[in-house]
Design a protein around this motif. Structure first.
Motif, mmCIF file in Angstrom:
data_model
loop_
_atom_site.group_PDB
_atom_site.id
_atom_site.type_symbol
_atom_site.label_atom_id
_atom_site.label_comp_id
_atom_site.label_asym_id
_atom_site.label_seq_id
_atom_site.Cartn_x
_atom_site.Cartn_y
_atom_site.Cartn_z
ATOM 1 N N ILE A 92 0.980 -1.182 -0.010
ATOM 2 C CA ILE A 92 0.003 -0.051 -0.069
ATOM 3 C C ILE A 92 0.859 1.225 0.066
ATOM 4 N N ARG A 93 1.768 1.273 0.942
ATOM 5 C CA ARG A 93 2.763 2.275 0.803
ATOM 6 C C ARG A 93 3.527 2.798 -0.426
ATOM 7 N N LYS A 94 3.959 1.603 -1.146
ATOM 8 C CA LYS A 94 4.652 1.416 -2.301
ATOM 9 C C LYS A 94 3.368 2.290 -3.410
ATOM 10 N N LYS A 95 2.302 1.811 -3.424
ATOM 11 C CA LYS A 95 1.386 2.312 -4.385
ATOM 12 C C LYS A 95 1.225 3.909 -4.110
ATOM 13 N N TYR A 96 0.840 4.263 -3.096
ATOM 14 C CA TYR A 96 0.784 5.764 -2.517
ATOM 15 C C TYR A 96 2.018 6.506 -2.676
ATOM 16 N N ASN A 97 3.039 5.790 -2.626
ATOM 17 C CA ASN A 97 4.288 6.713 -2.886
ATOM 18 C C ASN A 97 4.176 7.399 -4.296
ATOM 19 N N GLY A 98 3.643 6.606 -5.227
ATOM 20 C CA GLY A 98 3.293 7.109 -6.764
ATOM 21 C C GLY A 98 2.258 8.320 -6.404
ATOM 22 N N GLU A 99 1.136 7.890 -5.752
ATOM 23 C CA GLU A 99 -0.156 8.772 -5.682
ATOM 24 C C GLU A 99 0.485 10.254 -5.079
ATOM 25 N N PHE A 100 0.958 9.982 -4.059
ATOM 26 C CA PHE A 100 1.595 10.993 -3.323
ATOM 27 C C PHE A 100 2.290 12.116 -4.039
ATOM 28 N N GLY A 101 3.337 11.417 -5.043
ATOM 29 C CA GLY A 101 4.241 12.060 -5.839
ATOM 30 C C GLY A 101 3.168 12.916 -6.890
ATOM 31 N N LYS A 102 2.269 12.751 -7.060
ATOM 32 C CA LYS A 102 1.297 13.661 -7.807
ATOM 33 C C LYS A 102 1.142 14.712 -7.206
ATOM 34 N N ALA A 103 0.933 14.967 -5.930
ATOM 35 C CA ALA A 103 0.706 16.021 -5.243
ATOM 36 C C ALA A 103 1.679 16.900 -4.511
ATOM 37 N N LEU A 104 2.714 16.052 -4.319
ATOM 38 C CA LEU A 104 4.111 16.539 -3.466
ATOM 39 C C LEU A 104 5.303 16.429 -4.332
ATOM 40 N N SER A 105 6.358 17.008 -4.173
ATOM 41 C CA SER A 105 7.690 16.614 -4.397
ATOM 42 C C SER A 105 8.118 15.458 -3.928
ATOM 43 N N SER A 106 9.139 14.759 -4.601
ATOM 44 C CA SER A 106 9.593 13.554 -4.061
ATOM 45 C C SER A 106 10.121 13.677 -2.605
ATOM 46 N N GLU A 107 10.817 14.841 -2.347
ATOM 47 C CA GLU A 107 11.355 15.222 -1.097
ATOM 48 C C GLU A 107 10.318 15.294 -0.209
ATOM 49 N N LYS A 108 8.984 15.961 -0.254
ATOM 50 C CA LYS A 108 7.954 15.836 0.825
ATOM 51 C C LYS A 108 7.310 14.662 0.817
ATOM 52 N N VAL A 109 7.351 13.763 -0.465
ATOM 53 C CA VAL A 109 6.872 12.371 -0.021
ATOM 54 C C VAL A 109 7.578 11.803 0.895
ATOM 55 N N ASN A 110 9.046 11.735 0.783
ATOM 56 C CA ASN A 110 9.736 11.045 1.878
ATOM 57 C C ASN A 110 9.613 11.737 3.314
#
Length: 144
Positions: A92-110
């Motif tokens: 689930i976290r892997k799936k939403y890593n990509g989803e969150f990446g649509k809204a936030l920078s990769s730095e903010k996702v991390n």
């Protein structure tokens, strides 16, 4: 100022939704709603979202948390082992890593995933301290 107000309104809206949800185990509202509200406030502070980011992030976050909750409840009801449950949660976290990446920078996702883990640690520490205080308060006073 508008940014802060929007974030507060969104956090309160999310909190109100979680307050309205019942605890699936006993049909009553539990501490989960208060903890979720604290988690939202913690994440809001850590992520420092812009208005645009917040509008995109929180709906994705709500879906993410819904899947996490459902997986944990299903695992508990089916008496699933720890490793299969953790694998599902990781997926689930892997799936939403990509989803969150649509809204936030990769730095903010991390930062989000780190902050989520940090919140769990902070929460456990706080609960342990409260239990210790409660135990200390139960001990009889032995003054001279």
């Amino acid at each position: 100022m508008k940014k802060i107000i929007l974030i507060i309104v969104m956090a309160l809206g999310i909190s109100a939704v979680s307050l309205a949800q019942e605890d699936p185990d006993n049909g009553q509202r539990g501490n989960g709603s208060r903890i979720e509200a604290l988690k939202i406030a913690y994440l809001t502070k850590k992520l420092n979202l812009s208005t645009d980011e917040a509008q995109k992030f929180w709906p994705i976050y709500n879906e993410y948390m819904g899947e996490i909750r459902k997986t944990r409840i299903d695992a508990r009801q089916n008496k699933e082992g720890e490793i299969p449950t953790e694998e599902k949660l990781l997926n689930i976290r892997k799936k939403y890593n990509g989803e969150f990446g649509k809204a936030l920078s990769s730095e903010k996702v991390n930062t989000f995933f780190k902050a989520e883990k940090e919140f769990g640690t902070v929460l456990q520490k706080e609960l342990l301290e409260r239990r210790m205080q409660k135990m200390d308060n139960r001990r009889p006073f032995r003054g001279n």
